[in-house]
Design an enzyme around this catalytic site. Structure first.
Site, PDB file in Angstrom:
ATOM      1  N   TRP A  30       0.862  -1.189   0.000  1.00 13.95           N
ATOM      2  CA  TRP A  30       0.000   0.000   0.000  1.00 13.95           C
ATOM      3  C   TRP A  30       0.900   1.241   0.000  1.00 13.95           C
ATOM      4  O   TRP A  30       1.854   1.287   0.765  1.00 13.95           O
ATOM      5  CB  TRP A  30      -0.897  -0.030   1.248  1.00 13.95           C
ATOM      6  CG  TRP A  30      -2.066   0.898   1.166  1.00 13.95           C
ATOM      7  CD1 TRP A  30      -2.043   2.238   1.374  1.00 13.95           C
ATOM      8  CD2 TRP A  30      -3.417   0.557   0.869  1.00 13.95           C
ATOM      9  NE1 TRP A  30      -3.297   2.758   1.223  1.00 13.95           N
ATOM     10  CE2 TRP A  30      -4.172   1.751   0.916  1.00 13.95           C
ATOM     11  CE3 TRP A  30      -4.079  -0.634   0.568  1.00 13.95           C
ATOM     12  CZ2 TRP A  30      -5.547   1.791   0.687  1.00 13.95           C
ATOM     13  CZ3 TRP A  30      -5.441  -0.599   0.337  1.00 13.95           C
ATOM     14  CH2 TRP A  30      -6.157   0.596   0.382  1.00 13.95           C
ATOM     15  N   SER A  64       0.101  -2.102   5.564  1.00 15.16           N
ATOM     16  CA  SER A  64       0.808  -1.995   6.850  1.00 15.16           C
ATOM     17  C   SER A  64       0.184  -2.887   7.918  1.00 15.16           C
ATOM     18  O   SER A  64       0.882  -3.384   8.809  1.00 15.16           O
ATOM     19  CB  SER A  64       0.792  -0.540   7.333  1.00 15.16           C
ATOM     20  OG  SER A  64       1.529   0.250   6.441  1.00 15.16           O
ATOM     21  N   GLU A  66      -0.735  -5.751   7.764  1.00 19.17           N
ATOM     22  CA  GLU A  66      -0.220  -7.132   7.693  1.00 19.17           C
ATOM     23  C   GLU A  66       1.242  -7.238   8.148  1.00 19.17           C
ATOM     24  O   GLU A  66       1.786  -8.349   8.220  1.00 19.17           O
ATOM     25  CB  GLU A  66      -0.335  -7.665   6.255  1.00 19.17           C
ATOM     26  CG  GLU A  66      -1.739  -8.096   5.845  1.00 19.17           C
ATOM     27  CD  GLU A  66      -2.678  -6.927   5.589  1.00 19.17           C
ATOM     28  OE1 GLU A  66      -2.221  -5.917   5.033  1.00 19.17           O
ATOM     29  OE2 GLU A  66      -3.859  -7.007   5.982  1.00 19.17           O
ATOM     30  N   CYS A  88       3.537   2.743   5.016  1.00 14.02           N
ATOM     31  CA  CYS A  88       3.185   4.172   4.968  1.00 14.02           C
ATOM     32  C   CYS A  88       1.675   4.295   5.111  1.00 14.02           C
ATOM     33  O   CYS A  88       0.924   3.785   4.266  1.00 14.02           O
ATOM     34  CB  CYS A  88       3.655   4.758   3.635  1.00 14.02           C
ATOM     35  SG  CYS A  88       3.067   6.438   3.377  1.00 14.02           S
ATOM     36  N   VAL A  89       1.247   4.917   6.196  1.00  7.20           N
ATOM     37  CA  VAL A  89      -0.186   5.138   6.416  1.00  7.20           C
ATOM     38  C   VAL A  89      -0.423   6.638   6.373  1.00  7.20           C
ATOM     39  O   VAL A  89       0.197   7.401   7.117  1.00  7.20           O
ATOM     40  CB  VAL A  89      -0.643   4.555   7.773  1.00  7.20           C
ATOM     41  CG1 VAL A  89      -2.171   4.492   7.822  1.00  7.20           C
ATOM     42  CG2 VAL A  89      -0.069   3.155   8.003  1.00  7.20           C
ATOM     43  N   THR A  94      -7.042   7.556   4.779  1.00  8.38           N
ATOM     44  CA  THR A  94      -7.328   6.361   5.568  1.00  8.38           C
ATOM     45  C   THR A  94      -8.275   6.683   6.716  1.00  8.38           C
ATOM     46  O   THR A  94      -7.843   7.190   7.752  1.00  8.38           O
ATOM     47  CB  THR A  94      -6.002   5.779   6.142  1.00  8.38           C
ATOM     48  OG1 THR A  94      -5.059   5.722   5.092  1.00  8.38           O
ATOM     49  CG2 THR A  94      -6.197   4.417   6.735  1.00  8.38           C
ATOM     50  N   HIS A  96      -9.637   4.795   8.814  1.00 13.99           N
ATOM     51  CA  HIS A  96      -9.296   4.092  10.058  1.00 13.99           C
ATOM     52  C   HIS A  96      -7.787   4.186  10.349  1.00 13.99           C
ATOM     53  O   HIS A  96      -7.156   3.252  10.809  1.00 13.99           O
ATOM     54  CB  HIS A  96      -9.803   2.649  10.054  1.00 13.99           C
ATOM     55  CG  HIS A  96      -9.461   1.861   8.822  1.00 13.99           C
ATOM     56  ND1 HIS A  96      -9.629   2.323   7.565  1.00 13.99           N
ATOM     57  CD2 HIS A  96      -8.975   0.609   8.702  1.00 13.99           C
ATOM     58  CE1 HIS A  96      -9.254   1.406   6.694  1.00 13.99           C
ATOM     59  NE2 HIS A  96      -8.848   0.355   7.358  1.00 13.99           N
ATOM     60  N   PHE A 121      10.207  -0.624  13.582  1.00 15.50           N
ATOM     61  CA  PHE A 121       8.984   0.037  13.116  1.00 15.50           C
ATOM     62  C   PHE A 121       9.364   1.121  12.101  1.00 15.50           C
ATOM     63  O   PHE A 121       9.543   2.283  12.448  1.00 15.50           O
ATOM     64  CB  PHE A 121       8.265   0.633  14.335  1.00 15.50           C
ATOM     65  CG  PHE A 121       6.940   1.268  14.033  1.00 15.50           C
ATOM     66  CD1 PHE A 121       5.833   0.504  13.698  1.00 15.50           C
ATOM     67  CD2 PHE A 121       6.788   2.647  14.103  1.00 15.50           C
ATOM     68  CE1 PHE A 121       4.602   1.100  13.435  1.00 15.50           C
ATOM     69  CE2 PHE A 121       5.560   3.253  13.848  1.00 15.50           C
ATOM     70  CZ  PHE A 121       4.464   2.466  13.506  1.00 15.50           C
ATOM     71  N   ARG A 135       9.803  12.278   3.722  1.00 14.11           N
ATOM     72  CA  ARG A 135      10.499  11.327   4.602  1.00 14.11           C
ATOM     73  C   ARG A 135      10.855  10.017   3.895  1.00 14.11           C
ATOM     74  O   ARG A 135      11.240   9.035   4.526  1.00 14.11           O
ATOM     75  CB  ARG A 135       9.608  11.033   5.830  1.00 14.11           C
ATOM     76  CG  ARG A 135       9.492  12.238   6.739  1.00 14.11           C
ATOM     77  CD  ARG A 135       8.273  12.208   7.634  1.00 14.11           C
ATOM     78  NE  ARG A 135       8.217  13.399   8.490  1.00 14.11           N
ATOM     79  CZ  ARG A 135       7.771  14.612   8.086  1.00 14.11           C
ATOM     80  NH1 ARG A 135       7.323  14.784   6.854  1.00 14.11           N
ATOM     81  NH2 ARG A 135       7.781  15.645   8.911  1.00 14.11           N
TER      82      ARG A 135
HETATM   83  C1  DLZ Z   1      -7.236  -0.233   3.790  1.00 10.57           C
HETATM   84  C2  DLZ Z   1      -6.026   0.612   3.916  1.00 10.57           C
HETATM   85  C3  DLZ Z   1      -6.161   2.024   3.893  1.00 10.57           C
HETATM   86  C4  DLZ Z   1      -7.469   2.694   3.753  1.00 10.57           C
HETATM   87  N1  DLZ Z   1      -5.087   2.804   3.980  1.00 10.57           N
HETATM   88  C5  DLZ Z   1      -3.840   2.245   4.107  1.00 10.57           C
HETATM   89  C6  DLZ Z   1      -2.688   3.049   4.206  1.00 10.57           C
HETATM   90  O1  DLZ Z   1      -2.709   4.287   4.181  1.00 10.57           O
HETATM   91  N2  DLZ Z   1      -1.496   2.417   4.354  1.00 10.57           N
HETATM   92  C7  DLZ Z   1      -1.381   1.052   4.390  1.00 10.57           C
HETATM   93  O2  DLZ Z   1      -0.276   0.551   4.531  1.00 10.57           O
HETATM   94  N3  DLZ Z   1      -2.467   0.279   4.286  1.00 10.57           N
HETATM   95  C8  DLZ Z   1      -3.680   0.824   4.127  1.00 10.57           C
HETATM   96  N4  DLZ Z   1      -4.788   0.037   4.017  1.00 10.57           N
HETATM   97  C9  DLZ Z   1      -4.599  -1.413   3.908  1.00 10.57           C
HETATM   98  C10 DLZ Z   1      -4.485  -2.126   5.255  1.00 10.57           C
HETATM   99  O3  DLZ Z   1      -3.206  -1.935   5.816  1.00 10.57           O
HETATM  100  C11 DLZ Z   1      -4.687  -3.656   5.054  1.00 10.57           C
HETATM  101  O4  DLZ Z   1      -3.815  -4.111   4.062  1.00 10.57           O
HETATM  102  C12 DLZ Z   1      -6.112  -4.006   4.619  1.00 10.57           C
HETATM  103  O5  DLZ Z   1      -7.030  -3.439   5.519  1.00 10.57           O
HETATM  104  C13 DLZ Z   1      -6.292  -5.529   4.589  1.00 10.57           C
HETATM  105  O6  DLZ Z   1      -6.127  -6.082   5.878  1.00 10.57           O
END
Ligand code: DLZ
Length: 224
Positions: A30, A64, A66, A88-89, A94, A96, A121, A135
């Protein structure tokens, strides 16, 4: 180590030599533009510190979320000195965000403490893509380089403690949960259905205390 808005690729101490170490990198797919840039910087930093190419193992997971399971499964099946988790989130994308960030950071912490191996991490948690780019090789350096440096520092600490520490890990294991299991296996079930210990009053010293030797695989007691 870099603080807020400092360069993530500049370290307060020297990066330890990694020529004898084997390291796994788990990368989330992701936001791959960012995470693959983290991966490349991680590999580059490890190699510059002397880690051999064949001792760097890269695995990909979908997101992330996983990463902790990825690290756990890899550690359960391969001998490694450390695992580096890269992700990277981005909050804006996102809904959640908080759940994912908390789950991943707590998950990585749980895995390293449970499996007694450093799990780094290397996850960017940012408000925007621009902050992530800054970053992942931009003006604040690269979180991958920081993760590589952290892994080598933690491996160094682990080895130092293993070499210099004055506690016997085997003794700790036997006196801990494994000790209870061994004691249970030392119990024998007599014909009346009661459990009994088979303790020999021998003089030799065992982990269970001087003068008491527990037979770990006792034969079933014969009825008199
Ligand atoms: C679903 C999701 C969303 C909305 N955003 C991110 C993100 O910004 N970064 C990231 O690494 N993963 C994201 N995911 C995927 C979740 O980490 C996960 O892969 C799914 O919810 C399946 O379990």
């Amino acid at each position: 180590m870099a603080g807020k808005n400092q360069n993530l690729s500049a370290f307060a101490s020297e990066t330890p030599n990694g020529k004898d170490y084997t390291i796994a990198i788990v990368v989330a797919e992701w936001n791959d533009k960012i995470t693959f840039a983290l991966r490349d910087s991680t590999i580059d930093t490890l190699k510059k510190a002397g880690v051999l190419q064949q001792n760097i193992h890269v695995y990909q997971v979908p997101g992330s979320y996983e990463l902790p399971y990825g690290a756990f499964t890899i550690l359960q099946n391969f001998s490694l000195d450390a695992v580096i988790c890269l992700g990277c989130v981005i909050q804006g994308e996102t809904p959640h965000f908080d759940y994912i960030c908390q789950a991943v950071s707590k998950g990585c912490m749980d895995v390293q403490l449970q499996l007694k191996c450093p799990v780094i991490f290397g996850v960017l948690t940012t408000l925007t893509m621009e902050q992530a780019e800054a970053r992942a090789g931009g003006k604040y350096g690269n979180k991958g380089a920081e993760a590589a440096h952290s892994a080598l520092k933690m491996i160094q600490l682990t080895h130092y403690c293993q070499e210099k520490g004055d506690r016997d890990p085997l003794l700790d294991t036997i006196n801990g949960p494994l000790g209870s299991l061994l004691l249970q296996s030392a119990m024998v079930n007599d014909d009346e259905g009661d459990f009994d210990f088979d303790i020999d009053d021998a003089d030799d010293e065992s982990y269970f205390g001087k003068g008491k030797k527990v037979e770990l695989n006792p034969k079933k007691k014969k009825k008199k």
